[in-house]
Motif scaffolding. Structure first.
Motif, PDB file in Angstrom:
ATOM      1  N   HIS A  56      33.330  40.304  44.867  1.00  0.00           N
ATOM      2  CA  HIS A  56      31.997  39.838  44.491  1.00  0.00           C
ATOM      3  C   HIS A  56      32.069  38.675  43.496  1.00  0.00           C
ATOM      4  O   HIS A  56      31.264  37.749  43.562  1.00  0.00           O
ATOM      5  CB  HIS A  56      31.202  41.008  43.886  1.00  0.00           C
ATOM      6  N   THR A  57      33.044  38.703  42.606  1.00  0.00           N
ATOM      7  CA  THR A  57      33.144  37.657  41.584  1.00  0.00           C
ATOM      8  C   THR A  57      33.434  36.284  42.173  1.00  0.00           C
ATOM      9  O   THR A  57      33.192  35.273  41.519  1.00  0.00           O
ATOM     10  CB  THR A  57      34.244  37.984  40.555  1.00  0.00           C
ATOM     11  N   MET A  58      33.935  36.228  43.392  1.00  0.00           N
ATOM     12  CA  MET A  58      34.280  34.952  44.019  1.00  0.00           C
ATOM     13  C   MET A  58      33.127  34.377  44.841  1.00  0.00           C
ATOM     14  O   MET A  58      33.247  33.288  45.396  1.00  0.00           O
ATOM     15  CB  MET A  58      35.499  35.118  44.939  1.00  0.00           C
TER      16      MET A  58
ATOM     17  N   VAL B 118      42.784  41.857  37.207  1.00  0.00           N
ATOM     18  CA  VAL B 118      41.503  41.515  36.591  1.00  0.00           C
ATOM     19  C   VAL B 118      40.355  42.168  37.362  1.00  0.00           C
ATOM     20  O   VAL B 118      39.420  42.709  36.755  1.00  0.00           O
ATOM     21  CB  VAL B 118      41.316  39.978  36.521  1.00  0.00           C
ATOM     22  N   GLN B 119      40.424  42.130  38.684  1.00  0.00           N
ATOM     23  CA  GLN B 119      39.350  42.690  39.509  1.00  0.00           C
ATOM     24  C   GLN B 119      39.191  44.196  39.287  1.00  0.00           C
ATOM     25  O   GLN B 119      38.078  44.713  39.271  1.00  0.00           O
ATOM     26  CB  GLN B 119      39.632  42.408  40.989  1.00  0.00           C
ATOM     27  N   ASN B 120      40.304  44.886  39.099  1.00  0.00           N
ATOM     28  CA  ASN B 120      40.261  46.342  38.968  1.00  0.00           C
ATOM     29  C   ASN B 120      40.193  46.842  37.535  1.00  0.00           C
ATOM     30  O   ASN B 120      39.658  47.927  37.291  1.00  0.00           O
ATOM     31  CB  ASN B 120      41.465  46.968  39.672  1.00  0.00           C
ATOM     32  N   PHE B 121      40.731  46.096  36.599  1.00  0.00           N
ATOM     33  CA  PHE B 121      40.816  46.589  35.222  1.00  0.00           C
ATOM     34  C   PHE B 121      40.196  45.655  34.189  1.00  0.00           C
ATOM     35  O   PHE B 121      40.130  46.002  33.017  1.00  0.00           O
ATOM     36  CB  PHE B 121      42.290  46.849  34.842  1.00  0.00           C
ATOM     37  N   GLY B 122      39.759  44.481  34.607  1.00  0.00           N
ATOM     38  CA  GLY B 122      39.226  43.510  33.662  1.00  0.00           C
ATOM     39  C   GLY B 122      37.729  43.651  33.467  1.00  0.00           C
ATOM     40  O   GLY B 122      37.047  44.360  34.206  1.00  0.00           O
ATOM     41  N   ASP B 123      37.222  42.958  32.491  1.00  0.00           N
ATOM     42  CA  ASP B 123      35.788  42.908  32.220  1.00  0.00           C
ATOM     43  C   ASP B 123      35.229  41.684  32.950  1.00  0.00           C
ATOM     44  O   ASP B 123      35.204  40.578  32.414  1.00  0.00           O
ATOM     45  CB  ASP B 123      35.556  42.816  30.707  1.00  0.00           C
TER      46      ASP B 123
ATOM     47  N   GLU C 238      32.309  40.741  33.757  1.00  0.00           N
ATOM     48  CA  GLU C 238      31.106  40.117  33.200  1.00  0.00           C
ATOM     49  C   GLU C 238      31.436  39.129  32.084  1.00  0.00           C
ATOM     50  O   GLU C 238      30.649  38.247  31.779  1.00  0.00           O
ATOM     51  CB  GLU C 238      30.143  41.189  32.685  1.00  0.00           C
ATOM     52  N   SER C 239      32.599  39.284  31.476  1.00  0.00           N
ATOM     53  CA  SER C 239      32.943  38.404  30.352  1.00  0.00           C
ATOM     54  C   SER C 239      33.670  37.125  30.792  1.00  0.00           C
ATOM     55  O   SER C 239      33.982  36.289  29.966  1.00  0.00           O
ATOM     56  CB  SER C 239      33.816  39.168  29.342  1.00  0.00           C
ATOM     57  N   ILE C 240      33.917  36.975  32.081  1.00  0.00           N
ATOM     58  CA  ILE C 240      34.603  35.767  32.558  1.00  0.00           C
ATOM     59  C   ILE C 240      33.657  34.579  32.424  1.00  0.00           C
ATOM     60  O   ILE C 240      32.540  34.594  32.927  1.00  0.00           O
ATOM     61  CB  ILE C 240      35.063  35.918  34.022  1.00  0.00           C
ATOM     62  N   ASP C 241      34.118  33.561  31.726  1.00  0.00           N
ATOM     63  CA  ASP C 241      33.340  32.337  31.539  1.00  0.00           C
ATOM     64  C   ASP C 241      33.804  31.316  32.580  1.00  0.00           C
ATOM     65  O   ASP C 241      34.750  30.553  32.355  1.00  0.00           O
ATOM     66  CB  ASP C 241      33.540  31.808  30.114  1.00  0.00           C
ATOM     67  N   TRP C 242      33.135  31.325  33.723  1.00  0.00           N
ATOM     68  CA  TRP C 242      33.550  30.468  34.830  1.00  0.00           C
ATOM     69  C   TRP C 242      33.379  28.988  34.487  1.00  0.00           C
ATOM     70  O   TRP C 242      34.157  28.154  34.927  1.00  0.00           O
ATOM     71  CB  TRP C 242      32.767  30.829  36.099  1.00  0.00           C
TER      72      TRP C 242
END
Length: 181
Positions: free
Chosen positions: A50-52, A103-108, A110-114
């Motif tokens: 989803h993040t991509m 990152v996808q499984n254990f990261g936050d 929502e905090s990724i600043d794209w």
């Protein structure tokens, strides 16, 4: 035939058998790796997360995503992996893939600043990938003075600038708009 000769023949056949079996196993392993690399190289795989989705949407709107008169589409790995050697390509693919899974499984997520990541695009886009497709760039721009002059320092290897430092939106049409959505 003596017992000693029979043992030597059996040993020879055993060694030949080991080499043949090793060759078959090596070929099967190589084939498996090649299929795995191919299956994990395109937009369908890279955009499963989803993040991509913002990156995927902007990619499909870009010339490199097939939105061009020829319908030619670059794969994600054409830009986002180095093409200077097979070893470097596979190493970077594994390293990046493991990072993304972590990152996808254990990261936050929502905090990724794209937007901040976009400022560091030269770490995620490789010139060897650009030049893999645009190998004829110097000849192609020779008849266009403005384009040739813009690339002259690059052709003469007098700059450390990466392609993506000048071509900021390449590969992802108006990515910033998609990230904000």
């Amino acid at each position: 035939m003596s017992c000693n000769t029979e043992k030597k023949i059996k040993s020879l056949w055993f060694i030949i058998g080991i080499f043949v079996l090793g060759g078959i196993i090596g070929l099967l392993f190589s084939f498996g790796v090649a299929v795995g690399v191919e299956k994990t190289s395109g937009d369908k795989f890279c955009t499963m997360c989803h993040t991509m989705q913002p990156m995927a949407n902007s990619y499909y709107r870009d010339a490199h995503g097939g939105n061009n008169i020829n319908g030619v589409r670059a794969k994600c790995v054409d830009c986002h992996l180095p093409h200077d050697s097979l070893a470097n390509y596979l190493f970077e693919k594994a390293k990046t893939g493991l990072h993304d899974v972590r990152v996808q499984n254990f990261g936050d997520l929502e905090s990724i600043d794209w937007e901040d990541k976009r400022k560091h695009a030269k770490r995620f886009v490789f010139d060897s990938g650009c030049m893999n497709c645009h190998a004829n760039l110097q000849n192609a721009t020779s008849s266009n003075t403005k384009a040739f002059i813009a690339h002259k320092e690059y052709f003469e290897k007098r700059t450390d600038k990466k392609c993506v430092e000048c071509h900021k939106n390449v590969g992802h049409h108006i990515l910033g708009d998609y990230i904000k959505k």
